[in-house]
Write a protein that holds these residues in place. Structure first.
Motif, mmCIF file in Angstrom:
data_model
loop_
_atom_site.group_PDB
_atom_site.id
_atom_site.type_symbol
_atom_site.label_atom_id
_atom_site.label_comp_id
_atom_site.label_asym_id
_atom_site.label_seq_id
_atom_site.Cartn_x
_atom_site.Cartn_y
_atom_site.Cartn_z
ATOM 1 N N SER A 151 -11.813 7.176 -16.177
ATOM 2 C CA SER A 151 -10.599 6.796 -15.442
ATOM 3 C C SER A 151 -9.482 6.368 -16.383
ATOM 4 O O SER A 151 -9.719 5.646 -17.360
ATOM 5 C CB SER A 151 -10.901 5.615 -14.510
ATOM 6 N N LEU A 153 -7.820 5.116 2.075
ATOM 7 C CA LEU A 153 -8.787 4.373 1.252
ATOM 8 C C LEU A 153 -10.207 4.905 1.381
ATOM 9 O O LEU A 153 -11.115 4.415 0.697
ATOM 10 C CB LEU A 153 -8.761 2.892 1.653
ATOM 11 N N ILE A 179 -9.800 11.442 -3.912
ATOM 12 C CA ILE A 179 -9.513 10.007 -3.781
ATOM 13 C C ILE A 179 -7.999 9.850 -3.861
ATOM 14 O O ILE A 179 -7.381 10.407 -4.776
ATOM 15 C CB ILE A 179 -10.166 9.200 -4.935
ATOM 16 N N ALA A 199 0.352 7.695 -5.841
ATOM 17 C CA ALA A 199 -0.819 8.575 -5.908
ATOM 18 C C ALA A 199 -0.451 9.996 -5.501
ATOM 19 O O ALA A 199 -0.795 10.963 -6.180
ATOM 20 C CB ALA A 199 -1.923 8.043 -4.992
ATOM 21 N N PHE A 223 1.585 2.193 -3.492
ATOM 22 C CA PHE A 223 0.369 2.722 -4.126
ATOM 23 C C PHE A 223 0.151 4.185 -3.722
ATOM 24 O O PHE A 223 -0.097 5.057 -4.564
ATOM 25 C CB PHE A 223 -0.807 1.837 -3.675
ATOM 26 N N HIS A 241 0.813 -1.214 0.000
ATOM 27 C CA HIS A 241 0.000 0.000 0.000
ATOM 28 C C HIS A 241 0.851 1.270 0.000
ATOM 29 O O HIS A 241 0.460 2.280 -0.578
ATOM 30 C CB HIS A 241 -0.937 -0.009 1.215
ATOM 31 N N GLU A 279 -4.688 6.490 -10.163
ATOM 32 C CA GLU A 279 -5.483 6.534 -11.391
ATOM 33 C C GLU A 279 -6.357 7.785 -11.362
ATOM 34 O O GLU A 279 -7.032 8.067 -10.375
ATOM 35 C CB GLU A 279 -6.343 5.275 -11.501
ATOM 36 N N SER A 331 -5.461 8.018 -5.162
ATOM 37 C CA SER A 331 -5.319 6.962 -6.159
ATOM 38 C C SER A 331 -4.377 7.409 -7.261
ATOM 39 O O SER A 331 -4.417 8.564 -7.683
ATOM 40 C CB SER A 331 -6.689 6.632 -6.774
ATOM 41 N N CYS A 372 -3.282 -2.468 -3.028
ATOM 42 C CA CYS A 372 -3.148 -1.888 -4.372
ATOM 43 C C CYS A 372 -4.424 -2.117 -5.186
ATOM 44 O O CYS A 372 -4.447 -2.974 -6.090
ATOM 45 C CB CYS A 372 -1.956 -2.505 -5.102
ATOM 46 N N ALA A 427 -11.742 6.198 -1.902
ATOM 47 C CA ALA A 427 -11.961 5.137 -2.895
ATOM 48 C C ALA A 427 -13.179 4.285 -2.539
ATOM 49 O O ALA A 427 -13.998 3.961 -3.407
ATOM 50 C CB ALA A 427 -10.717 4.262 -3.004
ATOM 51 N N THR A 438 -10.167 -4.631 -0.681
ATOM 52 C CA THR A 438 -9.882 -3.431 0.106
ATOM 53 C C THR A 438 -10.395 -3.599 1.533
ATOM 54 O O THR A 438 -9.722 -3.225 2.502
ATOM 55 C CB THR A 438 -10.531 -2.195 -0.568
#
Ligand SMILES: Cc1cc2nc3c(=O)[nH]c(=O)nc-3n(C[C@H](O)[C@H](O)[C@H](O)COP(=O)(O)OP(=O)(O)OC[C@H]3O[C@@H](n4cnc5c(N)ncnc54)[C@H](O)[C@@H]3O)c2cc1C
Length: 387
Positions: A157, A355, A202, A32, A28, A25, A206, A204, A81, A358, A253
């Motif tokens: 996305s 998180l 968020i 982000a 990740f 994590h 992405e 992330s 992730c 998300a 998650t």
């Protein structure tokens, strides 16, 4: 009734778990927060064949089904992730092309899905249509053999990471009335396609984008299936994989959050000898969240099994239920974990509050909890439609 994975599926689960944990994590979150992408993880997962598990072997894939892809989504998320691109590219786009593309499109695109070198994102949502896809305003017009696409899409996305966007449009002559969709493979560098990044709350790697299509010119072979009749079945083909894999991400998650919290509550002592986990006020909410996560997991397993057996309609009901259950369970698990961790729950180090955005989004996208309840009310409970 069989609740066991096959030995191969078990091996896949262990291998993906090991890969996910190797990145973890913090990788990740670091990506982000620095505006990066999880490219190394994606590429390695691709090389190892995990991104192409559901692509037929004749195109270089693993020849598995949605059960295998759901395992990949769940285990990477359980390692901290949760990759949304898994839902749009291998789950939605690869399935649509495999099931409804022309043979030429399959040959051209599926090998790239199989090794992860190709990323195709998915664009259906529009500012003025939202949950009501019948109102889609992106129009495809014929110009000789070519197509011209115009319209706007929102919250799309991963456009900055992808080579293509699978755009859902409608043809000009069907601009009013019941939607007759047509799906187009649009290169992300096509002339007339522009994007602007949305600021989302968020954590992330992405990103989400607004897309503007201004007379984007496409050759005839950009139309999925090569015929307008392929549009509706192609669009529907993406729905079950989308719901089932996003549910798997949610469950992963939730597992991640509960594991982080229970590791902490089992060892943290602030009242003498006993851990805080000994207090039922701390342990019961975590146990309740674990029950919800496991129930959602069971429904994902059922939905994926039905889908892989070709029972699409039943998989649709179970996939929607799984997505609903997983969305709620993931939000509950993360919120409960934050509470159980106390102040540590809000730190970046413990990686649970990262998180919150998300899992909150997971109750809205890719289909909102309300639209799933509408589906269940109408198709399972036989209730009249209100809209
Ligand atoms: C992080 C994120 C990533 C996304 N990625 C993509 C992507 O890659 N591609 C893509 O195409 N889209 C994507 N989306 C868009 C997503 O699919 C939509 O946000 C979602 O479908 C809801 O549409 P909307 O936001 O327009 O809400 P609206 O349709 O405006 O709805 C607003 C609220 O009203 C409720 N509502 C609406 N109609 C009804 C009704 N009939 N009955 C009861 N309640 C109703 C909804 O449930 C919702 O709570 C993404 C969204 C997010 C947040």
């Amino acid at each position: 009734m069989n609740f066991d994975l096959t030995p191969e599926q078990d091996q896949l689960r262990d291998a993906v778990r090991a890969l996910g944990r190797r990145y973890g994590h913090s990788y990740f979150v670091e990506k982000a927060k620095s505006g990066g992408h999880t490219t190394e993880l994606w590429d390695e997962a691709g090389r190892l064949g995990y991104l192409g598990v559901n692509v037929p072997t004749e195109y270089g894939g693993g020849g598995g089904g949605l059960t295998e892809l759901a395992i990949v989504c769940e285990e990477l998320a359980a390692a901290g992730c949760p990759l949304l691109l898994l839902v749009v590219s291998p789950a939605i786009a690869a399935t649509v092309i495999n099931r409804h593309g022309t043979e030429e499109q399959r040959k051209r695109f599926l090998p790239g899905f199989a090794d992860g070198s190709l990323k195709v994102v998915f664009a259906i949502t529009e500012p003025d249509a939202g949950s009501n896809f019948h109102r889609l305003g992106t129009v495809a017009r014929r110009d000789g053999d070519d197509w011209l696409l115009s319209g706007r899409k929102c919250y799309i996305s991963g456009v900055d990471e992808a080579q293509y966007v699978l755009v859902v449009a409608r043809t000009e002559d069907a601009a009013s009335g019941k939607l007759k969709p047509a799906l187009f493979l649009v290169p992300t560098d096509a002339a007339g396609l522009t994007r602007s990044k949305l600021d989302m709350e968020i954590v992330s790697p992405e990103n989400q984008f607004l897309l503007y299509l201004d007379d984007v010119r496409l050759p005839a072979d950009a139309l999925v299936g090569g015929s307008l009749d392929a549009g509706l079945p192609a669009l529907f083909a993406g729905l079950n994989p989308e719901r089932i894999t996003v549910a798997a991400m949610g469950v992963g998650t939730g597992r991640f959050a509960i594991e982080r919290a229970t590791d902490y509550t089992a060892t943290r002592r602030v009242w003498g000898g006993r851990s805080i986990g000994a207090h039922q006020g701390v342990a019961h909410p975590l146990a309740h969240a674990a029950v919800q996560v496991e129930l959602a997991r069971l429904m994902i397993h059922k939905a994926a099994t039905l889908y892989d057996a070709g029972r699409d309609l039943e998989a649709g009901v179970c996939g929607n239920m799984a997505k609903y259950a997983a969305g709620e369970a993931a939000a509950l698990a993360v919120d409960t974990a934050v509470q159980a961790l106390g102040g540590a729950g809000m730190t970046t180090e413990y990686g649970v509050a990262t998180l919150l955005g998300a899992v909150r989004a997971g109750r809205i996208a890719p289909v909102s909890r309300e639209m799933i309840l509408n589906f269940v009310a109408q198709h399972v409970l036989g209730q009249e439609k209100s809209y």
